[in-house]
Scaffold this active site. Sequence first.
Site, mmCIF file in Angstrom:
data_model
loop_
_atom_site.group_PDB
_atom_site.id
_atom_site.type_symbol
_atom_site.label_atom_id
_atom_site.label_comp_id
_atom_site.label_asym_id
_atom_site.label_seq_id
_atom_site.Cartn_x
_atom_site.Cartn_y
_atom_site.Cartn_z
ATOM 1 N N ASP A 1 4.947 23.602 13.404
ATOM 2 C CA ASP A 1 4.950 22.134 13.320
ATOM 3 C C ASP A 1 4.258 21.658 12.053
ATOM 4 O O ASP A 1 3.353 22.312 11.526
ATOM 5 C CB ASP A 1 4.416 21.478 14.597
ATOM 6 C CG ASP A 1 2.944 21.696 14.806
ATOM 7 O OD1 ASP A 1 2.608 22.621 15.547
ATOM 8 O OD2 ASP A 1 2.138 20.946 14.209
ATOM 9 N N ASP B 1 -11.328 18.525 11.038
ATOM 10 C CA ASP B 1 -12.357 19.331 11.699
ATOM 11 C C ASP B 1 -12.816 20.526 10.851
ATOM 12 O O ASP B 1 -13.939 20.534 10.345
ATOM 13 C CB ASP B 1 -11.920 19.752 13.114
ATOM 14 C CG ASP B 1 -10.514 20.338 13.195
ATOM 15 O OD1 ASP B 1 -9.877 20.552 12.144
ATOM 16 O OD2 ASP B 1 -10.057 20.605 14.326
ATOM 17 N N ASP C 1 2.712 18.523 9.689
ATOM 18 C CA ASP C 1 2.095 17.203 9.611
ATOM 19 C C ASP C 1 2.104 16.748 8.165
ATOM 20 O O ASP C 1 1.593 17.432 7.278
ATOM 21 C CB ASP C 1 0.650 17.269 10.127
ATOM 22 C CG ASP C 1 0.603 17.602 11.611
ATOM 23 O OD1 ASP C 1 1.295 16.913 12.382
ATOM 24 O OD2 ASP C 1 -0.087 18.558 12.006
HETATM 25 P P1 ATP Z 1 -1.887 24.116 15.402
HETATM 26 O O1 ATP Z 1 -0.711 23.277 15.022
HETATM 27 O O2 ATP Z 1 -1.806 25.558 15.087
HETATM 28 O O3 ATP Z 1 -2.343 23.836 16.776
HETATM 29 P P2 ATP Z 1 -3.350 22.349 13.673
HETATM 30 O O4 ATP Z 1 -4.533 22.628 12.805
HETATM 31 O O5 ATP Z 1 -2.107 21.884 13.005
HETATM 32 O O6 ATP Z 1 -3.109 23.661 14.495
HETATM 33 P P3 ATP Z 1 -3.175 19.963 15.206
HETATM 34 O O7 ATP Z 1 -3.762 19.680 16.544
HETATM 35 O O8 ATP Z 1 -1.708 20.022 15.046
HETATM 36 O O9 ATP Z 1 -3.825 21.327 14.739
HETATM 37 O O10 ATP Z 1 -3.797 18.900 14.215
HETATM 38 C C1 ATP Z 1 -3.357 18.732 12.875
HETATM 39 C C2 ATP Z 1 -4.559 18.486 11.965
HETATM 40 O O11 ATP Z 1 -5.238 17.281 12.367
HETATM 41 C C3 ATP Z 1 -5.636 19.562 12.017
HETATM 42 O O12 ATP Z 1 -5.343 20.616 11.169
HETATM 43 C C4 ATP Z 1 -6.858 18.796 11.599
HETATM 44 O O13 ATP Z 1 -6.890 18.614 10.219
HETATM 45 C C5 ATP Z 1 -6.634 17.434 12.238
HETATM 46 N N1 ATP Z 1 -7.221 17.369 13.590
HETATM 47 C C6 ATP Z 1 -6.594 17.559 14.772
HETATM 48 N N2 ATP Z 1 -7.427 17.420 15.800
HETATM 49 C C7 ATP Z 1 -8.631 17.115 15.285
HETATM 50 C C8 ATP Z 1 -9.913 16.836 15.845
HETATM 51 N N3 ATP Z 1 -10.109 16.860 17.172
HETATM 52 N N4 ATP Z 1 -10.920 16.559 14.988
HETATM 53 C C9 ATP Z 1 -10.707 16.529 13.658
HETATM 54 N N5 ATP Z 1 -9.549 16.794 13.087
HETATM 55 C C10 ATP Z 1 -8.508 17.079 13.868
HETATM 56 MG MG MG Z 2 -0.309 21.306 13.914
#
Ligand code: ATP
Ligand code: MG
Length: 438
Positions: free
Chosen positions: A63, A142, A65
Amino acid sequence: MNNSRTPSPDAPKIIPRAEHNVSRDEFSKSALKVLYRLHKAGYQAFLVGGCVRDAMLVLHPKDFDVATNATPEEVRALFGNCRLIGRRFRLAHVRFGREIIEVATFRAAAIHAHDDGQHDHEGRIIRDNVYGTIDEDVWRRDFTCNALYYNIADFSVWDYVGGVEHVKQKRLVLIGDPEQRLREDPVRMLRAVRFAAKLDFTIDPPVVDAIHHHARLLSNVPAARLFDEFLKMFQAGHAERTFNLLREHGLFAEMFPATEQELAQDNDFAHFVAAALQNTDRRVAAGKSVTPMFLLGVFFWVPVRELAERIRSEEKMSESQALSLASYEIVAQQQRRISIPRRFTVPMREMLSLQPRFAVMRGKRGIKLLDHRRFRAAYDFMALLAEVGQVDAATEKFWTEVQSQSAAERAASFQMNAQPGKRRRSRRGGRRKQPQES
Ligand code: ATP
Ligand code: MG
């Protein structure tokens, strides 16, 4: 409130394409389309977060972003296939068939503005809704590895926080003061564990310390959000590692107190849970479906069984009835921590309360179990118990074999026409009391 984390106005380290390994081949065509169109329209367009991190690790991100300085309305004006979602903070979802690319406008970290209305008394963020620039957006993320931005304009990677180095070192480092960042959002503790398990990263020692100080704060997280996190943690193919890390850091006890209590004193239960987690990971690796109700049933099995025994010692009822009642009670207690939707709790109760039925290997009642709508899950559950020696092998073999038998063979297996006196010796190992047949 400790504001030592106040963003530095540091310029990002911009790593040109020739000096990093993030390849466009790791990104979906749809994500690239969105980026190019934003860029052509004169906006900044970056991929950010997990997809950049995973691309750097050649993990084939799923996915994507997108972060941009276009407002959601401006994004919508560019794409026909676009919907705005979210009330507090609007995001654009651009759809390509089944794939959705999430486009977010840069946000200023809540910590930026110095009014105190934005953290509650425990330090959680309650306001996080101001548009900003990329060099504000970075500070609300984060972990440093999640704060890398891939710029479609020249394929460079922008790194404000040392994330590239930390990815190389396989370290999970929180941006800013770990104590404060975990207070702001305790779910980051679960995210730390999830990423450590998935990426095989080490959680930075100050983050570990902060987790140990703040594990209790998980109880303030809305139960529905914890269920979402549960799914991400346990259905992504690294359930066993995640589970071990959750326990190691005292987080599992916060999420599943009844399960943790039994695990600590019952080795058989711990073996069973480990087998279930391995099984889940194998299924995910093989591209098979997994349902959360199965693993939840495993987590609740011993608490439910023990409560069922207590109920039965006080009141006359069947083992199945007692298990069903006990599941209801254990799930009700659990809902205070993690809210599990009814579409999972109902089949889970059925799966658990069917377990005594596997001891019934003859007659109509026996054969009828095969037609139960929850037979397959209950059978898998029983087979897993057998795998760890907690149901005898003969029972497991019987129920495995009858599934592929013809109607006539089945009737024979269940001794449907057998005379009461001529009964074959039961194949059952005799662990459980066989209920009376009608
Ligand atoms: P994955 O898609 O593998 O679960 P991800 O890092 O993309 O990992 P997501 O939950 O999709 O995680 O979130 C996208 C981005 O948004 C993260 O990489 C981070 O930069 C930010 N993010 C998401 N949740 C939080 C949070 N609780 N606190 C701070 N930043 C966050
Ligand atoms: Mg993600």
